[in-house]
Design a protein around this motif. Sequence first.
Motif, short mmCIF file in Angstrom:
data_model
loop_
_atom_site.label_atom_id
_atom_site.label_comp_id
_atom_site.label_asym_id
_atom_site.label_seq_id
_atom_site.Cartn_x
_atom_site.Cartn_y
_atom_site.Cartn_z
N THR A 86 75.98 -52.26 -159.49
CA THR A 86 74.55 -52.25 -159.18
C THR A 86 74.08 -50.82 -159.09
OG1 THR A 86 74.83 -54.29 -157.88
CG2 THR A 86 72.78 -53.05 -157.58
N ALA A 87 73.05 -50.48 -159.87
CA ALA A 87 72.47 -49.14 -159.84
C ALA A 87 71.00 -49.26 -159.43
CB ALA A 87 72.59 -48.47 -161.20
N THR A 88 70.65 -48.60 -158.34
CA THR A 88 69.27 -48.52 -157.86
C THR A 88 68.95 -47.06 -157.58
OG1 THR A 88 69.85 -48.76 -155.53
CG2 THR A 88 69.54 -50.80 -156.80
N GLY A 89 67.74 -46.83 -157.17
CA GLY A 89 67.34 -45.45 -156.88
C GLY A 89 68.20 -44.79 -155.82
N SER A 90 68.84 -45.58 -154.97
CA SER A 90 69.63 -45.00 -153.88
C SER A 90 71.08 -44.75 -154.25
CB SER A 90 69.58 -45.95 -152.67
OG SER A 90 70.10 -47.22 -153.01
N GLY A 91 71.53 -45.23 -155.44
CA GLY A 91 72.90 -44.93 -155.82
C GLY A 91 73.51 -46.03 -156.67
N VAL A 92 74.82 -45.90 -156.87
CA VAL A 92 75.58 -46.85 -157.69
C VAL A 92 76.65 -47.49 -156.81
CG1 VAL A 92 77.06 -47.16 -159.70
CG2 VAL A 92 75.23 -45.46 -159.77
N SER A 93 76.72 -48.82 -156.85
CA SER A 93 77.76 -49.55 -156.12
C SER A 93 78.62 -50.31 -157.13
CB SER A 93 77.12 -50.54 -155.14
OG SER A 93 78.08 -51.45 -154.64
N ALA A 116 77.50 -37.28 -173.51
CA ALA A 116 78.17 -36.04 -173.12
C ALA A 116 79.11 -36.23 -171.95
CB ALA A 116 77.13 -34.97 -172.77
N ALA A 117 79.04 -37.39 -171.27
CA ALA A 117 79.98 -37.70 -170.18
C ALA A 117 81.40 -37.87 -170.70
CB ALA A 117 79.54 -38.96 -169.45
N TYR A 118 81.59 -37.89 -172.03
CA TYR A 118 82.92 -38.02 -172.62
C TYR A 118 83.48 -36.68 -173.11
CZ TYR A 118 82.47 -43.02 -172.20
OH TYR A 118 82.35 -44.29 -171.67
N ARG A 119 82.81 -35.60 -172.77
CA ARG A 119 83.34 -34.29 -173.12
C ARG A 119 84.25 -33.78 -172.03
NH1 ARG A 119 81.18 -32.26 -177.69
NH2 ARG A 119 79.31 -33.31 -178.49
N ARG A 120 84.91 -32.65 -172.29
CA ARG A 120 85.88 -32.09 -171.34
C ARG A 120 85.29 -31.04 -170.43
NH1 ARG A 120 90.18 -35.42 -170.82
NH2 ARG A 120 90.98 -36.06 -172.86
N ALA A 121 84.06 -30.62 -170.72
CA ALA A 121 83.39 -29.62 -169.89
C ALA A 121 81.90 -29.76 -170.12
CB ALA A 121 83.86 -28.21 -170.26
N PRO A 122 81.07 -29.32 -169.16
CA PRO A 122 79.62 -29.43 -169.33
C PRO A 122 79.14 -28.58 -170.49
CG PRO A 122 80.22 -28.97 -167.03
CD PRO A 122 81.45 -28.74 -167.85
N ILE A 123 78.17 -29.09 -171.23
CA ILE A 123 77.58 -28.32 -172.33
C ILE A 123 76.13 -27.99 -172.06
CG2 ILE A 123 79.16 -29.25 -174.06
CD1 ILE A 123 76.92 -31.19 -174.91
N GLY A 124 75.59 -28.44 -170.92
CA GLY A 124 74.21 -28.14 -170.54
C GLY A 124 73.23 -29.09 -171.21
N GLY A 125 72.07 -29.18 -170.62
CA GLY A 125 70.99 -29.96 -171.21
C GLY A 125 70.99 -31.44 -170.89
N SER A 126 71.96 -31.90 -170.10
CA SER A 126 72.03 -33.34 -169.79
C SER A 126 71.56 -33.59 -168.36
CB SER A 126 73.46 -33.85 -169.95
OG SER A 126 73.86 -33.80 -171.30
N THR A 127 70.84 -34.67 -168.20
CA THR A 127 70.51 -35.19 -166.89
C THR A 127 71.31 -36.45 -166.69
OG1 THR A 127 68.26 -34.30 -167.02
CG2 THR A 127 68.66 -36.06 -165.43
N TRP A 128 72.05 -36.53 -165.59
CA TRP A 128 73.00 -37.62 -165.42
C TRP A 128 72.34 -38.81 -164.74
CZ3 TRP A 128 76.37 -36.45 -168.75
CH2 TRP A 128 76.72 -35.11 -168.96
N ALA A 129 71.35 -39.37 -165.46
CA ALA A 129 70.59 -40.50 -164.95
C ALA A 129 71.26 -41.81 -165.33
CB ALA A 129 69.17 -40.46 -165.49
N VAL A 130 71.25 -42.75 -164.40
CA VAL A 130 71.80 -44.09 -164.62
C VAL A 130 70.63 -45.07 -164.59
CG1 VAL A 130 73.39 -45.84 -163.76
CG2 VAL A 130 73.94 -43.41 -163.46
N PRO A 131 70.50 -45.94 -165.58
CA PRO A 131 69.38 -46.88 -165.57
C PRO A 131 69.54 -47.89 -164.43
CG PRO A 131 70.92 -47.43 -167.32
CD PRO A 131 71.36 -46.11 -166.77
N PRO A 132 68.45 -48.40 -163.91
CA PRO A 132 68.55 -49.44 -162.87
C PRO A 132 69.08 -50.73 -163.49
CG PRO A 132 66.26 -49.17 -163.54
CD PRO A 132 67.04 -48.09 -164.26
N VAL A 133 70.13 -51.27 -162.93
CA VAL A 133 70.77 -52.41 -163.58
C VAL A 133 71.68 -53.14 -162.59
CG1 VAL A 133 72.78 -51.09 -164.37
CG2 VAL A 133 72.03 -53.08 -165.69
N ARG A 134 71.91 -54.41 -162.85
CA ARG A 134 72.98 -55.13 -162.18
C ARG A 134 73.85 -55.77 -163.25
NH1 ARG A 134 74.93 -59.91 -160.60
NH2 ARG A 134 73.26 -61.10 -161.60
#
Length: 528
Positions: A86-93, A116-134
Amino acid sequence: MLENAPASLLPRPVEYVAGHGAGPALTDRSGLDADAACAATAQWLRTEVGAATGLALAPVTDGEGPHITLRVRPDAGLGSEGYELTATGSGVSIVGTDPAGVFYGAQTLRQLLPAAAYRRAPIGGSTWAVPPVRIADRPRFSWRGCMLDVARHFMPKHDLLRFIDLLAMHKLNVLHLHLTDDQGWRVQIKRYPRLTEVGAWRHESQVGAGLPPTFDGRPHGGYYTQDDLRELVGYAAQRHITVVPEIDIPGHSQAAIAAYPELGESGQIAVGRTWGVIEDVLNVSDATLEFYRNVFDEVMEVFPSEYICIGGDECPKGQWRASSLAQQRIRAEGLTDEDELQSWFIRQFDSYFTARGRKLLGWDEILDGGLAPGAAVASWRGPAGGIAAARAGHTVVMCPTQTSYLDYRQSASSEEPIPVGPVLSLADVYAAEPIPTELSHEEARHVIGAQANVWTEHMDSPRTVDFMVFPRLSAFAETVWSPRERDFTEFLPRLRSHLERLDAAGVEYRPLTGPHPWQQRPGVPGRP
């Protein structure tokens, strides 16, 4: 068209419900709150996703976030290996019935992030947003496997560890490791050092499948020490993958006979350098049986898997027909013919494993001449072997050539490298149904799953394995995880998104439009 299809998840989850509003965006203030049963998954998230994102995902010490929460709840009603995310504005469970379920939920979380979450190091330019979902999800089969042949062409340990990560990425949970064959012996056996001193090396390899054969003139070899294999087993276990070892007997044993000629029927021979079925087989003496019991003793010390595979496939009977020792054994045991002799040979190890709390797995030839009482069958020559074994109450893993052999050509195009066998396209793999329609509901319960088989006669490097395996293994993963109802037109857009993850992970897969020029092998013959 299937309804409520997730935008890019693969394999397709059982239930996906999009939420409203904004989902959580993970930042350097986001923490990770895991109970003790989820400690391994928490470590995996920090190591893998943390490396790609640059986020520490430290243990939660305050209410700021949004955070990731991991919990095992056996009473959650999600089924074995099941999870709810479950992903909501308050976090991921992520809640799982067991630790494996939590791990698969974490794999899904990674897919919800940018590629880019599958790379070995940050490359910049990404926002690690998770869509709201169950998401509520669980696998269809308990055996979701891939057989990898490291005997024909050795895969270095580093690349094998990477292959395990790719299996985990696709929620596969069995690596069937084909460790010995005519062309190489890849596992250290301390009692018999010549198995690797001699059997792990051949002086050249056949190139392609032409007749007469041509050779590269280049020595090839390698093997895994027992500590290497313990490392592989432990690494896989952290990702909820069981490594099932295969030591092939009584056929496909030329490398072993080259090391210890007394095991065979024809004296001194060399490690195999050609592909195909080879006439040299093990003899059926008491000494040979004892030799392999000693081998399997060491194998079982390294591999804790419930199943131990003994091969049992493609065993020519010509040498046994001409062997006074084999004919004497047939008479002494009251057997009818050489097929029953092979069955007798297999039964010696079935009882041996049973006495040690293990189970024998063999290719479907072990049905010929009578199936050993405790044996499980990997049905490769078509569905018939699996049907017969299931009806007899035996455990079955389906892997018929028509749908499961990833060494087969991927299209009819002349650009496919070393074209072998019939065409097995991405769509063919996706459409395959592991449960034969001939089985009743009760009989089908004996089919615990399926596996894709990667035979490497014509895959001489990890790059070539990437090309032949992906993205067909991605399609296979959905056939063994997701519900039976599938739609290829719905799958393709999700696969295209998934290819971005494979790109980020450095997988040199076959493009959907056909091979790159450097993935071709012009002039190297295959076989129909």
